[in-house]
Enzyme design. Structure first.
Site, PDB file in Angstrom:
ATOM      1  N   THR A  92       0.846  -1.181   0.000  1.00 30.92           N
ATOM      2  CA  THR A  92       0.000   0.000   0.000  1.00 30.92           C
ATOM      3  C   THR A  92       0.879   1.226   0.000  1.00 30.92           C
ATOM      4  O   THR A  92       2.047   1.170   0.388  1.00 30.92           O
ATOM      5  CB  THR A  92      -0.936   0.065   1.241  1.00 30.92           C
ATOM      6  OG1 THR A  92      -0.146   0.034   2.432  1.00 30.92           O
ATOM      7  CG2 THR A  92      -1.931  -1.076   1.247  1.00 30.92           C
ATOM      8  N   ASP A  93       0.332   2.330  -0.439  1.00 29.56           N
ATOM      9  CA  ASP A  93       1.053   3.600  -0.462  1.00 29.56           C
ATOM     10  C   ASP A  93       0.879   4.321   0.870  1.00 29.56           C
ATOM     11  O   ASP A  93       0.101   3.905   1.729  1.00 29.56           O
ATOM     12  CB  ASP A  93       0.543   4.483  -1.602  1.00 29.56           C
ATOM     13  CG  ASP A  93       0.878   3.917  -2.966  1.00 29.56           C
ATOM     14  OD1 ASP A  93       1.913   3.226  -3.068  1.00 29.56           O
ATOM     15  OD2 ASP A  93       0.109   4.150  -3.902  1.00 29.56           O
TER      16      ASP A  93
END
Length: 101
Positions: A92-93
């Site tokens: 995930t960012d």
């Protein structure tokens, strides 16, 4: 024959031996635990984190993986990241939350 008057160290020697014996008795035997592979399904709120993946070599890394491994090592569930045979199934960012990673 002349005898020297030396102070007797017998009491001190006995006390030292008793302390050493006591330490030997107090030492706990090493406990060996059975090891096995497990899967962890992780859910997290990512607002305060830089993403899931640990940025190795980065001093300011604030990733989920870094926090997760710190907790696993602190609780002695693993010895190190390298010995854990860890693999991830996603990324995930920054600031993104996730379920089931």
């Amino acid at each position: 024959s002349v005898q020297e008057n030396k102070p007797s160290n017998t009491n001190n020697d006995n006390q030292i031996r008793k302390r050493k014996d006591k330490k030997k008795k107090e030492s706990k035997p090493e406990i060996v635990y059975r090891r096995r592979h497990i899967a962890l399904q992780v859910y997290y709120e990512g607002a305060k984190y830089s993403g899931l993946a640990h940025n190795l070599g980065s001093e300011n890394d604030n990733s989920i993986e870094k926090a997760l491994f710190a907790a696993l090592i602190k609780t002695r569930l693993i010895e190190s990241r390298d010995s854990s045979k860890y693999s991830r199934c996603g990324r995930t960012d920054k600031g993104v939350s996730s379920g089931g990673q």
